[in-house]
Design a protein around this motif. Structure first.
Motif, PDB file in Angstrom:
ATOM      1  N   ALA A  76       0.826  -1.207   0.134  1.00 35.60           N
ATOM      2  CA  ALA A  76      -0.063  -0.046   0.003  1.00 35.60           C
ATOM      3  C   ALA A  76       1.000   1.158  -0.057  1.00 35.60           C
ATOM      4  N   LEU A  77       1.942   1.132   0.691  1.00 35.70           N
ATOM      5  CA  LEU A  77       2.977   2.348   0.568  1.00 35.70           C
ATOM      6  C   LEU A  77       3.402   2.707  -0.598  1.00 35.70           C
ATOM      7  N   GLN A  78       3.790   1.646  -1.559  1.00 39.11           N
ATOM      8  CA  GLN A  78       4.306   1.954  -2.599  1.00 39.11           C
ATOM      9  C   GLN A  78       3.399   2.314  -3.832  1.00 39.11           C
ATOM     10  N   LYS A  79       2.182   1.881  -3.493  1.00 36.06           N
ATOM     11  CA  LYS A  79       1.050   2.528  -4.321  1.00 36.06           C
ATOM     12  C   LYS A  79       0.849   3.988  -4.153  1.00 36.06           C
ATOM     13  N   LEU A  80       0.781   4.290  -2.702  1.00 36.28           N
ATOM     14  CA  LEU A  80       0.420   5.483  -2.188  1.00 36.28           C
ATOM     15  C   LEU A  80       1.602   6.608  -2.896  1.00 36.28           C
ATOM     16  N   PHE A  81       2.836   5.995  -3.011  1.00 34.23           N
ATOM     17  CA  PHE A  81       3.964   7.108  -3.575  1.00 34.23           C
ATOM     18  C   PHE A  81       4.047   6.773  -4.955  1.00 34.23           C
ATOM     19  N   GLY A  82       3.175   6.029  -5.797  1.00 36.03           N
ATOM     20  CA  GLY A  82       3.332   5.800  -6.992  1.00 36.03           C
ATOM     21  C   GLY A  82       4.345   5.081  -7.636  1.00 36.03           C
ATOM     22  N   LYS A  83       4.871   4.345  -6.906  1.00 34.48           N
ATOM     23  CA  LYS A  83       6.207   3.561  -7.423  1.00 34.48           C
ATOM     24  C   LYS A  83       5.876   2.235  -8.100  1.00 34.48           C
ATOM     25  N   ILE A  84       4.543   1.952  -8.050  1.00 29.33           N
ATOM     26  CA  ILE A  84       4.384   0.630  -8.971  1.00 29.33           C
ATOM     27  C   ILE A  84       4.949   0.742 -10.249  1.00 29.33           C
ATOM     28  N   ARG A  85       4.563   1.901 -10.826  1.00 29.12           N
ATOM     29  CA  ARG A  85       4.999   2.021 -12.295  1.00 29.12           C
ATOM     30  C   ARG A  85       6.529   1.797 -12.428  1.00 29.12           C
ATOM     31  N   ASN A  86       7.123   2.424 -11.369  1.00 29.11           N
ATOM     32  CA  ASN A  86       8.773   2.142 -11.512  1.00 29.11           C
ATOM     33  C   ASN A  86       8.946   0.737 -11.524  1.00 29.11           C
ATOM     34  N   ASN A  87       8.368   0.018 -10.463  1.00 32.00           N
ATOM     35  CA  ASN A  87       8.503  -1.532 -10.464  1.00 32.00           C
ATOM     36  C   ASN A  87       8.512  -2.328 -11.675  1.00 32.00           C
ATOM     37  N   ILE A  88       7.320  -1.841 -12.352  1.00 27.52           N
ATOM     38  CA  ILE A  88       6.892  -2.554 -13.589  1.00 27.52           C
ATOM     39  C   ILE A  88       7.782  -2.156 -14.665  1.00 27.52           C
ATOM     40  N   ASP A  89       8.526  -0.878 -14.627  1.00 29.20           N
ATOM     41  CA  ASP A  89       9.266  -0.423 -15.645  1.00 29.20           C
ATOM     42  C   ASP A  89      10.726  -1.074 -15.368  1.00 29.20           C
ATOM     43  N   LYS A  90      11.084  -1.369 -14.243  1.00 36.06           N
ATOM     44  CA  LYS A  90      12.474  -2.193 -13.793  1.00 36.06           C
ATOM     45  C   LYS A  90      12.264  -3.670 -14.209  1.00 36.06           C
ATOM     46  N   LEU A  91      10.761  -4.167 -14.018  1.00 42.11           N
ATOM     47  CA  LEU A  91      10.666  -5.371 -14.109  1.00 42.11           C
ATOM     48  C   LEU A  91      10.765  -5.845 -15.900  1.00 42.11           C
ATOM     49  N   PHE A  92      10.323  -5.010 -16.600  1.00 38.89           N
ATOM     50  CA  PHE A  92      10.414  -5.007 -18.174  1.00 38.89           C
ATOM     51  C   PHE A  92      11.879  -4.665 -18.537  1.00 38.89           C
ATOM     52  N   ALA A  93      12.514  -3.973 -17.945  1.00 35.13           N
ATOM     53  CA  ALA A  93      14.041  -3.739 -18.375  1.00 35.13           C
ATOM     54  C   ALA A  93      14.760  -4.929 -17.873  1.00 35.13           C
ATOM     55  N   LYS A  94      14.291  -5.472 -16.781  1.00 35.79           N
ATOM     56  CA  LYS A  94      15.117  -6.754 -16.303  1.00 35.79           C
ATOM     57  C   LYS A  94      15.084  -7.829 -17.333  1.00 35.79           C
ATOM     58  N   TYR A  95      13.825  -8.125 -17.887  1.00 30.66           N
ATOM     59  CA  TYR A  95      13.630  -9.155 -18.705  1.00 30.66           C
ATOM     60  C   TYR A  95      13.999  -8.832 -20.173  1.00 30.66           C
ATOM     61  N   GLU A  96      14.173  -7.651 -20.304  1.00 28.77           N
ATOM     62  CA  GLU A  96      14.688  -7.490 -21.777  1.00 28.77           C
ATOM     63  C   GLU A  96      16.128  -7.532 -21.947  1.00 28.77           C
ATOM     64  N   ASP A  97      16.707  -7.172 -20.738  1.00 30.93           N
ATOM     65  CA  ASP A  97      18.180  -7.598 -20.657  1.00 30.93           C
ATOM     66  C   ASP A  97      18.486  -9.138 -20.647  1.00 30.93           C
ATOM     67  N   MET A  98      17.602  -9.594 -19.899  1.00 30.01           N
ATOM     68  CA  MET A  98      17.719 -11.009 -20.026  1.00 30.01           C
ATOM     69  C   MET A  98      17.245 -11.604 -21.312  1.00 30.01           C
ATOM     70  N   GLY A  99      16.341 -11.307 -22.095  1.00 33.74           N
ATOM     71  CA  GLY A  99      16.209 -11.552 -23.442  1.00 33.74           C
ATOM     72  C   GLY A  99      17.183 -11.496 -24.483  1.00 33.74           C
ATOM     73  N   LYS A 100      18.087 -10.373 -24.074  1.00 32.16           N
ATOM     74  CA  LYS A 100      19.343 -10.069 -24.980  1.00 32.16           C
ATOM     75  C   LYS A 100      20.323 -11.214 -24.685  1.00 32.16           C
ATOM     76  N   GLU A 101      20.602 -11.641 -23.475  1.00 33.35           N
ATOM     77  CA  GLU A 101      21.459 -12.494 -23.122  1.00 33.35           C
ATOM     78  C   GLU A 101      21.038 -13.864 -23.794  1.00 33.35           C
ATOM     79  N   VAL A 102      19.840 -14.179 -23.647  1.00 29.12           N
ATOM     80  CA  VAL A 102      19.340 -15.361 -24.409  1.00 29.12           C
ATOM     81  C   VAL A 102      19.590 -15.439 -25.897  1.00 29.12           C
ATOM     82  N   ASP A 103      19.285 -14.159 -26.419  1.00 35.31           N
ATOM     83  CA  ASP A 103      19.705 -14.182 -27.642  1.00 35.31           C
ATOM     84  C   ASP A 103      21.043 -14.511 -28.298  1.00 35.31           C
TER      85      ASP A 103
END
Length: 215
Positions: A76-103
């Motif tokens: 609830a604290l993360q949602k309150l401060f609007g950090k959920i968007r940042n977490n999702i962005d980080k998640l996508f970035a993480k798995y994008e990097d992993m995708g490059k490694e897999v390639d």
């Protein structure tokens, strides 16, 4: 077969070197195939394979199924401060990097696949050549046995000759006996090469199956 009988013509009882050269081509061919198979086994790049495995392990260590299944979960604290968007962005970035490694690993694997496919073609050629040499060796072995019988028959003819002295007969007998023994040894050597050829065939087939599984 007439062609087997004709192989005995390669033997000249007055020339020891003709016995040494008897069946040399197929026996050397078998040896070269065996050497080529051993070399192809040694060429496996263990260091490269290990490096690829380390890369795969590192990627899998980063993977977390929970964060993919529930990326929207946050306190609830993360949602309150609007950090959920940042977490999702980080998640996508993480798995994008992993995708490059897999390639990158995929590229390495494709290179291996091409190499293995080429190896399979080479193994098939080696198998057919090995069988051809094996069949040729069989003919030489039989020809060698026939030649020994012919020498034995000729030796008896020498004993029956009336135009030779006993000393000349004895000398000729000793020479023929030596030639026959050398030919017997040479025939035995060809039999060993034949056994190598017999063992090489299933070895090649096993390698082909292993490569098929690798591909």
């Amino acid at each position: 077969l007439p062609e087997v009988q004709n192989l005995t013509n390669e033997i000249d009882i007055t020339n020891v070197n003709s016995i040494m050269a008897f069946g040399q081509k197929p026996s050397e061919g078998i040896s070269q195939i065996s050497d080529a198979l051993l070399s192809s086994m040694r060429r496996v790049d263990a260091e490269e394979a290990s490096r690829m495995l380390v890369q795969l392990t590192k990627i899998m260590d980063k993977f977390d199924i929970k964060e993919i299944e529930n990326p929207e979960k946050a306190s609830a604290l993360q949602k309150l401060f609007g950090k959920i968007r940042n977490n999702i962005d980080k998640l996508f970035a993480k798995y994008e990097d992993m995708g490059k490694e897999v390639d990158q690993i995929y590229t390495i694997l494709k290179q291996y696949e091409v190499q293995i496919h080429q190896t399979q073609e080479n193994l098939e050629k080696q198998y057919k050549t090995n069988v051809a040499y094996y069949e040729e060796l069989e003919k030489y072995i039989v020809a060698g046995e026939i030649a020994q019988e012919e020498i034995e028959a000729y030796s008896k003819q020498v004993l029956a000759r009336t135009d030779m002295t006993e000393q000349e007969k004895q000398t000729q007998q000793q020479k023929l006996s030596m030639i026959k023994d050398m030919l017997a040894q040479r025939t035995y050597d060809l039999q060993i090469a034949e056994n190598v050829a017999m063992q090489t065939c299933p070895m090649i087939q096993t390698m082909q199956m292993s490569n098929f599984n690798l591909m």
